[in-house]
Design an enzyme around this catalytic site. Structure first.
Site, PDB file in Angstrom:
ATOM      1  N   ASP A 144      38.162  39.736  32.650  1.00 54.95           N
ATOM      2  CA  ASP A 144      37.405  38.499  32.736  1.00 54.95           C
ATOM      3  C   ASP A 144      36.559  38.472  34.018  1.00 54.95           C
ATOM      4  OD1 ASP A 144      37.005  35.701  31.735  1.00 54.95           O
ATOM      5  OD2 ASP A 144      37.897  35.197  33.669  1.00 54.95           O
ATOM      6  N   GLU A 150      47.301  57.524  34.126  1.00 57.09           N
ATOM      7  CA  GLU A 150      48.712  57.860  34.282  1.00 57.09           C
ATOM      8  C   GLU A 150      49.482  57.671  32.973  1.00 57.09           C
ATOM      9  OE1 GLU A 150      50.181  55.301  37.320  1.00 57.09           O
ATOM     10  OE2 GLU A 150      48.693  55.931  38.807  1.00 57.09           O
TER      11      GLU A 150
END
Length: 549
Positions: free
Chosen positions: A216, A265
């Site tokens: 956002d 990751e």
């Protein structure tokens, strides 16, 4: 106490690591999608129960608007705790169950992340208020002394997107910055603790099993050094249509590079999606360079009128801007912040994306259906806002006393009519909330809403719902649809768009009259009846046709 849960498995289908390049992503606005406990407010259990509907609709992923712990001053975009579910929506256990069920159905889940500001009820902000001027916690926000003889004036002339000053004064005399509501203080992204906190928040939800984040106000995190005055300006430019010292600063890109490293990751190609209001599509492309985000919303396309020349220009500019950075273009017609396109296209061009009038309902729906087929034929990823597959219009006659959009209650700023696109969607033809839940609904639904419900439209070959289902099914199987970065424009009369992709042609008549053109192949799908004869086809007004060639 934060609860840690084992992450759900990856989706059972769609394991392509580039899944997002051609994905159709469905936005769920949790409070208005489905109510699982009958309290009138949508929740996670309600969403979970309706996941098979979304699977059968044919979307690839679901984007959930905020469900975090929040006082709800701005419908959850004021987050008090980024690692907790607000009780009105459920619990972390409910979120875990939703993720597992979605993945079992082959759906990915993208969650909203709100990094520009927190709630004023966030622990950091509350402690900063208690500890007073000089508190280290105040350095994590933008606290400043005021101007004037006694500090009675705001530190600068910035205005809130929701209207009024972007500064609020606290009891001890200092002021704090909020680009949105006063209940949404902006974080200071110059402070390393803010960076550390959000990397931790990313890992929390990735450990839970989410497949990505819609970020956002991605363009707003970094403010220009010294927080300089703007001077005379147009309030409407606050949404990113002009260069501003609090939007689209170059420093935001280093933040997203660090976030991209966090995502790598994790297995399963997690993605970042930017809500970035920028002056140009080219500026938006900077957010999706190979080491930053994966997608950026195409607000220029969302604001385009139903006009062939205007649409072609935006399509060309969008594809050209994304091609050098290797990112897919995205296409969107509606979301929780703008008037639904079935109502926007029902009104004369030039009235903007927030309307007060219902317009010509029949015209708007016809254009909306045609615009949807055009959007789904374009190369890249498409976003669908809940209820648009039902052809829902905006509810333009909500009584003032039921409205909850904070911008409606401010003196200026956005028009404040976003509640109209947030009315809970209808699932059944009757009942107190048309199947939304066992009770009522937090915003009143119009009489006759049941005629537009999932139940009423299912099985009707002429319904908007079945048009969406057919279009998404064809998009999954037809060569030449989905991911890509270019189209081949074909000759066409004024007001008509025609382009070719591999084994596929799309023709769209944006005029109010029928137009005859050569038939390019076999009709796959159209939003209105078309007939071919002698190698020609008459395209009805406001009609898009998909062709196999």
């Amino acid at each position: 106490m934060t609860q840690h849960l084992a992450a759900p498995a990856a989706p059972a289908s769609g394991i392509d690591t580039d899944w997002w390049r051609g994905a159709v992503i469905y936005q769920v606005y949790p409070r208005s999608f489905a109510d699982g406990n009958g309290d009138g407010m949508g929740d996670l259990d309600g969403i979970r129960a309706r996941l098979p509907y979304l699977r059968d609709l044919g979307v690839d992923a679901v984007w959930l608007s905020p469900f975090y712990s929040s006082p709800q001053a701005d419908a959850g975009y004021d987050v008090a705790d980024y690692r907790a579910i607000d009780p009105m929506f459920g619990s972390l256990l409910d979120a875990d169950a939703l993720l597992r069920d979605a993945h079992d159905l082959g759906l990915r889940i993208i969650v909203d992340l709100v990094p520009n500001h927190s709630s004023d009820r966030h622990d950091w902000f509350q402690r900063a208020l208690r500890e007073g001027p000089g508190s280290p916690l105040r350095e994590r926000y933008h606290f400043r002394a005021g101007k004037g003889e006694n500090g009675e004036l705001p530190p600068n002339d910035w205005e809130s997107v929701f209207g009024g000053p972007a500064w609020t004064r606290v009891e001890d005399g200092e002021w704090y910055l909020h680009l949105f509501a006063p209940e949404q203080p902006d974080f200071n992204w110059e402070h390393p603790a803010v960076h550390d906190e959000f990397r931790s928040i990313l890992r929390f939800w990735l450990d839970m099993g989410v497949d990505g984040f819609r970020v956002d106000v991605a363009h707003g995190l970094v403010k220009a050094e010294g927080l300089p005055d703007i001077g005379v300006h147009d309030q409407l430019k606050l949404l990113g249509n002009d260069v501003m010292p609090f939007f689209d600063q170059d420093g935001v890109h280093e933040i997203y590079r660090s976030w991209r490293k966090v995502l790598t990751e994790y297995a399963g190609e997690k993605i970042l999606v930017a809500e970035a209001w920028t002056p140009t599509v080219e500026r938006a492309a900077a957010y999706v360079r190979p080491d930053e985000m994966h997608q950026a919303f195409n607000f220029q396309y969302l604001g385009t009128h139903w006009d062939a020349a205007e649409l072609r220009e935006v399509i060309d500019v969008s594809l050209a801007a994304m091609r050098p950075v290797g990112a897919p273009a995205t296409w969107v017609l509606s979301n929780h912040d703008v008037t639904r396109h079935a109502t926007r296209f029902a009104n004369p061009a030039g009235l903007g994306t927030q309307l007060r009038t219902a317009g010509d309902r029949e015209l708007g729906l016809r254009r909306a259906r045609a615009a949807t087929l055009l959007m789904l034929a374009l190369p890249g990823s498409a976003y669908v806002y809940q209820g648009e597959e039902l052809g829902l219009p905006d509810v333009t006659d909500l009584p003032d006393e039921v409205r909850q959009d904070p911008s409606f209650h401010r003196a200026s700023g956005q028009d404040g009519f976003r509640d109209g696109c947030r009315v809970p969607i209808p699932w059944t033809t009757d009942g107190s909330s048309y199947g939304f839940g066992a009770g009522g609904s937090w915003l009143p639904q119009p009489a006759g809403w049941g005629e537009l419900s999932v139940e009423a439209q299912t099985g009707d070959p002429d319904s908007t719902l079945e048009l969406y289902r057919s279009a998404l099914a064809v998009r999954r199987t037809q060569p030449g649809l989905g991911a890509g970065d270019s189209v081949e424009w074909l000759e066409a009369p004024d007001g008509v768009l025609a382009f070719r992709r591999e084994g596929f042609v799309c023709t769209a008549n944006t005029t109010g009259s029928a137009v005859t053109i050569p038939a390019p192949g076999r009709v796959l799908l159209a939003n209105a009846g078309v007939e071919t004869a002698d190698g020609k086809v008459e395209l009805p007004a406001d009609t898009t046709v998909w062709w196999a060639v």
